[in-house]
Write an enzyme that holds these catalytic residues in place. Structure first.
Site, short mmCIF file in Angstrom:
data_model
loop_
_atom_site.label_atom_id
_atom_site.label_comp_id
_atom_site.label_asym_id
_atom_site.label_seq_id
_atom_site.Cartn_x
_atom_site.Cartn_y
_atom_site.Cartn_z
CB CYS A 131 -0.93 -0.02 1.21
SG CYS A 131 -1.95 1.45 1.33
CB CYS A 134 -0.69 2.46 4.02
SG CYS A 134 -2.17 1.84 3.26
CG ASP A 135 3.11 1.03 4.44
OD1 ASP A 135 2.60 1.46 5.49
OD2 ASP A 135 2.95 -0.14 4.04
#
Ligand code: NAP
Length: 302
Positions: A131, A134-135
């Site tokens: 992701c 997300c990261d």
């Protein structure tokens, strides 16, 4: 009957089904194993949903959830472990409870496909991610690689190009599956390099990922690319494990159903990315939700 309709999965298909079922005055329980919203919450900017020219996946999911709950749908975060067809009655077992209903809509979507390279699982959170939104922030000003050639990989690479020092986009063929307009935007970025005809052969790590070794499929040569992050975006697999003995699934694991969203089992319907279909998009997931709920209501009303 405890509920008229139980919907398994609170992504765009499941929540749209909940809206339609509630508007038909049916009692609705939506069961979700992870977080409501589904995979769309990881999309930074949705540009292809009619009317909403730009909206983040999170905002989209938030509005959809509030709309469904506002209409009276109940949403519980419980993982469904089994669905039993008892004729007119269906029984749903979760990790917490057992529920009964008259009709079920399976809208479980799909999960990330793994690369299947040694050490992949161990390095999740230590360089390997599924992701980018997300990261990505953990890789500011670092070198990263994205693997895949679909829209997810292209959009991940574009997102990361704003944050990272350099982005390698590794794809197993010499042309991308994803949209041309995104490929063109990526081509214009100086810090993006396309690594065509290549597959990830090995992950090189000490405690964290330090490099990936890619194999050129044309000449077999190996290249070591130093990166601290590898974003895997090689597609998704349907989340139908718990229903394999209940409904028919195809060889790839998708629930077999046509545009009417009926499975072969009366009273069991399916909607969204986990069913056999040609186009898996936000708009088709929402359309499926509407169709499945309408068909479930028809079934219940006899
Ligand atoms: P996808 O379209 O299925 O693409 C998967 C990519 O990964 C393909 O390029 C495939 O290569 C490659 N691949 C598959 N297995 C691999 C392996 N083991 N090793 C290396 N490469 C592998 O998946 P997606 O990009 O996640 O998209 C899923 C669906 O969501 C698509 O319909 C997509 O259009 C849609 N989507 C839409 C948007 C948007 O509209 N904004 C955004 C994201 C996703 P090949 O090309 O060689 O098969």
């Amino acid at each position: 009957m405890a509920y008229d309709i139980i919907i398994v999965g609170a992504g765009p298909a499941g929540l749209t089904a909940a809206i339609y079922a509630r508007r038909a005055s049916k009692t609705v329980l939506v069961l979700e194993a992870k977080a409501w919203g589904g995979q769309i919450i990881n999309t930074p900017d949705i540009e292809n949903y009619p009317v909403a020219a730009h909206i983040s996946g999170f905002d989209f999911a938030d509005k959809l959830y509030n709309q469904a709950v506002g209409l009276g749908a109940e949403v519980r975060l419980e993982k469904v472990t089994g669905v039993a067809d008892l004729g007119e009655k269906k029984q749903i077992t979760t990790t917490r409870d057992t529920y009964e209903c008259g009709a079920v809509i399976l809208a479980t979507g799909s999960e990330n496909r793994k690369l299947g390279v040694d050490g992949e699982d161990k390095l999740v959170g230590r360089g390997v991610s599924y992701c980018a939104t997300c990261d990505g922030n953990f890789f500011r000003k670092k070198d990263v690689a994205v693997v895949g050639g679909g829209n997810t990989a292209l959009e991940d690479a574009l997102y990361l190009a704003d944050l990272a020092n350099k982005v390698y986009l590794i794809h197993r063929r010499d042309s991308f599956r994803g949209e041309d307009s995104t490929v063109q935007r990526l081509s214009a970025r100086e810090n993006v390099e396309f690594v065509y005809n290549s597959t990830v052969n090995r992950l090189i790590a000490d405690k964290r990922l330090t490099a990936v070794e890619v194999r050129n499929k044309l000449d077999g040569s190996l290249r070591e690319i130093p990166v601290s992050g590898l974003f895997v975006a090689v597609g998704r697999v349907p989340e139908n494990e718990s229903f394999r003995t209940l409904v028919q699934v195809d060889e790839a694991g998708y629930v077999v159903a046509g545009e009417d969203c009926h499975t072969a089992v009366p009273g069991i319907f399916t909607a969204g990315d986990n069913r056999t279909k040609m186009v898996r998009q936000l708009v088709t997931a929402a359309a499926d939700g509407a169709v499945a709920a309408t068909e479930a209501v028809k079934y219940l009303n006899g």
